[in-house]
Design an enzyme around this catalytic site. Structure first.
Site, PDB file in Angstrom:
ATOM      1  N   SER A 158      -9.850  -0.777   6.419  1.00 55.07           N
ATOM      2  CA  SER A 158      -9.317  -0.676   5.402  1.00 55.07           C
ATOM      3  C   SER A 158      -8.597  -1.899   4.693  1.00 55.07           C
ATOM      4  O   SER A 158      -8.089  -2.006   3.437  1.00 55.07           O
ATOM      5  CB  SER A 158      -8.148   0.370   5.386  1.00 55.07           C
ATOM      6  N   SER A 170      -9.288   1.701   2.724  1.00 57.61           N
ATOM      7  CA  SER A 170      -8.356   2.456   2.037  1.00 57.61           C
ATOM      8  C   SER A 170      -7.144   1.585   1.242  1.00 57.61           C
ATOM      9  O   SER A 170      -6.586   2.121   0.554  1.00 57.61           O
ATOM     10  CB  SER A 170      -7.687   3.354   2.989  1.00 57.61           C
ATOM     11  N   LYS A 227       1.079  -1.422  -0.104  1.00 52.24           N
ATOM     12  CA  LYS A 227      -0.087  -0.002  -0.116  1.00 52.24           C
ATOM     13  C   LYS A 227       0.854   1.448  -0.044  1.00 52.24           C
ATOM     14  O   LYS A 227       1.948   1.181   0.866  1.00 52.24           O
ATOM     15  CB  LYS A 227      -0.893  -0.338   1.330  1.00 52.24           C
TER      16      LYS A 227
HETATM   17  C1  LIG Z   1     -19.306  13.421  12.278  1.00 49.44           C
HETATM   18  C2  LIG Z   1     -18.316  12.315  11.713  1.00 49.44           C
HETATM   19  C3  LIG Z   1     -17.473  12.705  10.819  1.00 49.44           C
HETATM   20  C4  LIG Z   1     -16.859  11.576  10.053  1.00 49.44           C
HETATM   21  C5  LIG Z   1     -15.880  11.719   9.280  1.00 49.44           C
HETATM   22  C6  LIG Z   1     -15.484  10.444   8.678  1.00 49.44           C
HETATM   23  C7  LIG Z   1     -13.975   9.955   9.141  1.00 49.44           C
HETATM   24  C8  LIG Z   1     -13.441   8.957   9.249  1.00 49.44           C
HETATM   25  C9  LIG Z   1     -14.355   7.759   8.381  1.00 49.44           C
HETATM   26  C10 LIG Z   1     -13.824   6.646   8.646  1.00 49.44           C
HETATM   27  C11 LIG Z   1     -14.088   5.618   7.639  1.00 49.44           C
HETATM   28  C12 LIG Z   1     -13.004   4.589   8.005  1.00 49.44           C
HETATM   29  C13 LIG Z   1     -12.842   3.818   6.626  1.00 49.44           C
HETATM   30  C14 LIG Z   1     -11.467   2.979   6.734  1.00 49.44           C
HETATM   31  C15 LIG Z   1     -10.364   3.697   6.898  1.00 49.44           C
HETATM   32  C16 LIG Z   1      -9.064   2.851   7.089  1.00 49.44           C
HETATM   33  O1  LIG Z   1      -9.231   1.827   8.042  1.00 49.44           O
HETATM   34  N1  LIG Z   1      -7.895   3.507   6.748  1.00 49.44           N
HETATM   35  C17 LIG Z   1      -6.869   2.733   7.108  1.00 49.44           C
HETATM   36  C18 LIG Z   1      -5.910   3.660   7.583  1.00 49.44           C
HETATM   37  O2  LIG Z   1      -4.632   3.310   7.919  1.00 49.44           O
END
Ligand SMILES: CCCCCC/C=C\CCCCCCCC(=O)NCCO
Length: 572
Positions: A238, A214, A139
């Site tokens: 992700s 992600s 990644k």
């Molecule tokens: C009012 C709430 C606002 C929320 C804003 C959104 C913030 C985060 C969204 C989270 C979604 C997570 C998806 C997966 C992300 C992940 O695992 N990333 C890996 C990073 O190492």
């Protein structure tokens, strides 16, 4: 009075004008960076293709047909050289990239690294490391010397890492050869895979749908057979969501099972939401072999990062004869998944029961509260860190919802959350998630600690080894949907909040019967359900995985259950 109102309006107008002009300048400057970076990528892909084409096509096609275990064996026996393996995967990686736009850079030095390894292997005294010559995809956010970790921010292009992270050093020591970096959504805080620098990565099964995120580039590349093994990262799903969307298998270990020194994070400094790197592959068997070797040699990481405890691969847990007790659920009470996802869990349940395991209902408590705690603790500064970065960049339109919520001051969101909750209760929950102050943040941390105790307490009371549940709320949707249904991460983010080990194994594909059930029975009670239903129509044939999870340091039990499901489905 009128004077002050006019003054206020003029001030606001001047601020807006200044903001707009500034943004325009930033975007114009960054657009030239995007063009340059895309041109460089096109040249890099051409070069990778040239390297792949050096290998005789018949030989290449034969190597390309080997699975991880077979390639590992041929490399160990010296029937295939490391150079041949790397050239084959440059060739396969380019094909997968042309189909899905998964790769952000081919690591061209891989060929030379392979040549040096083959040279060393000529010495009779040389002992090959266990994963000698196997190409590894990474990644884009993982630190590799000489390569960028932009996380989809244009401003971070052309700022290569000066060192490999400890994990990358370790993988090289074990014989793996990093051969490419893969695409991500801008900021990593989304479960789609688009950014202004490298564009959109598509699902290998249907280009109108996302590969997830992600670690979406990994999912797309591995799903399109362009890599046998890759590394993603996971702070809310992700690793697991892309696996589910692309028919691949992967594991997010609990936080402390890998060294984090020299690595990177989407948002540093969020102590209660535990992220980790994790392997992704075409099957569970490959994940097991990879982790058996990495954790079997974990002292390498512990010696270099004292915060990584020397917890070795636990073969007796993985290979135990004792039957498992599995708790399962098909609906977490927060977001009902579409029918294919529920069916997949019930099929996996049957497979585990047929193998002699006991599978009993389990109800994860209070998911509405979990959602609030998760968003509060993951955006612990109200999203300020990411927003500051985004405002200095070209903003990716497919993460609009996150950006909008981060831009609206927390007190405004709170004020609006009550009236909104009267018509759209779940949106009300989301809008009262971001923290107001440190007092409330401390409370959230204490609540997460209490929730962890409660959850493991419930598992212990019922003697449960692992949990079986859906991997998401839906099969791969169109690229813009994840941002519109942010709270669809409830099935995965729960296990980050708990810091469990959790993995996804492919089980089935969406069927016509699933679609009929979706049309006739799936709820439409709010906007999120309506969007999810609409996005799932037409998904017949898309892959569906299930999730298995267990408390920290019991990843081997998770892998065991995942592998048994895989064997039941494929017979091997
Ligand atoms: C009012 C709430 C606002 C929320 C804003 C959104 C913030 C985060 C969204 C989270 C979604 C997570 C998806 C997966 C992300 C992940 O695992 N990333 C890996 C990073 O190492």
């Amino acid at each position: 009075m009128l004077f002050y109102v006019v003054l206020l309006l003029l001030g606001a107008g001047a601020y807006y004008y200044h903001f707009k002009t500034n943004r325009k300048k930033i975007i114009e400057r960054l657009e030239t960076v995007v063009q340059r970076r895309r041109d460089d990528l096109a040249k890099n892909v051409q070069e990778a293709k040239r390297i792949g084409d050096k290998l005789d096509a018949t030989r290449r096609d034969w190597i390309a047909g080997l699975d991880f275990e077979q390639l590992q064996g041929e490399l160990q026996r010296g029937h295939v050289s490391a150079v041949e393996a790397v050239r084959t995967y440059f060739y396969k990686g380019v094909l997968a990239h042309q189909k899905t736009n998964a790769v952000t850079a081919f690591i061209l030095e891989a060929e030379q690294q392979a040549e040096e390894m083959d040279e060393k292997a000529k010495s009779p005294s040389y002992v090959k490391p266990p994963m000698f010559g196997i190409p590894l995809s990474l990644k884009e956010c993982l630190k590799v010397k000489g390569y960028d970790t932009t996380r989809g921010f244009v401003q971070d292009a052309y700022r290569p890492s000066t060192e490999d992270s400890i994990q990358i050093e370790h993988y090289k020591k074990l014989g793996l050869i990093p051969f490419c970096q893969t695409n991500v959504p801008q900021s990593l805080l989304s479960y789609n895979c688009s950014n202004p620098l490298f564009g959109t990565t598509t699902n290998p099964y249907d280009s109108t749908r996302t590969c997830g995120g992600s670690s979406g580039g990994e999912g797309a590349l591995i799903g399109a057979k362009g890599s046998l093994i890759g590394i993603g990262t996971d702070v809310g799903g992700s690793v697991r969501i892309p696996c589910h969307f692309t028919g691949t298998a992967g594991l997010k270990p609990s936080k402390m099972r890998f060294a984090h020194r020299g690595g990177g994070a989407s948002v540093p400094g969020k102590p209660m939401i535990d992220a980790n790197d994790g392997p992704m592959a075409q099957d569970v068997k490959t994940n097991v072999e990879f982790l058996r070797n990495v954790w079997g040699d974990i002292d390498f990481q512990s010696d270099r990062d004292p915060y990584c405890p020397p917890v070795h691969w636990n073969e007796s847990l993985y290979a135990s004869e004792k039957k498992l007790r599995v708790g399962y659920y098909i609906d977490d009470g927060w977001f009902t998944p579409t029918p294919a996802l529920q069916r997949a869990v019930l099929e996996a349940k049957k497979h585990l029961e047929a193998a002699g395991h006991t599978v009993v209902p389990f109800y994860p408590p209070r998911l509405t509260e979990v959602i609030q705690l998760y968003f509060r603790a993951v955006c612990l500064d109200g999203g300020q860190y990411v927003l500051n970065k985004l405002l200095k960049d070209i903003i990716e339109p497919t993460i609009n919802m996150q950006v909008t919520l981060w831009m609206i001051p927390t007190w405004v969101q709170r004020a609006l959350s009550y009236p909104i909750s009267l018509v759209f209760p779940r949106m009300g929950v989301l809008m009262s998630s971001l923290t107001r102050d440190t007092f409330e943040l401390r409370e959230a941390y204490a609540d997460i600690e209490a929730y962890r105790e409660e959850y493991v307490g419930l598992m212990m009371k019922d003697n449960l080894d692992v949990i079986l549940c859906p991997a998401s709320i839906m099969p791969a949707p169109q690229h813009d949907i994840p941002s519109k249904v942010l709270c669809g991460v409830s099935y995965t983010c729960l296990y980050n909040l708990l810091d469990f080990g959790a993995g996804v194994v492919p089980v089935t594909k969406v069927s016509k019967a699933d679609e009929e059930k979706l049309i006739n029975e799936y709820p439409e009670t709010d906007k999120w359900y309506q969007i999810t239903k609409k996005a799932t129509i037409g998904a017949i044939g898309m892959p569906i995985g299930v999730q298995v999870a267990a408390p920290p340091f019991r990843e081997e039990a998770v892998l065991r259950a995942m592998r048994e499901i895989e064997i039941a489905i494929h017979g091997k």
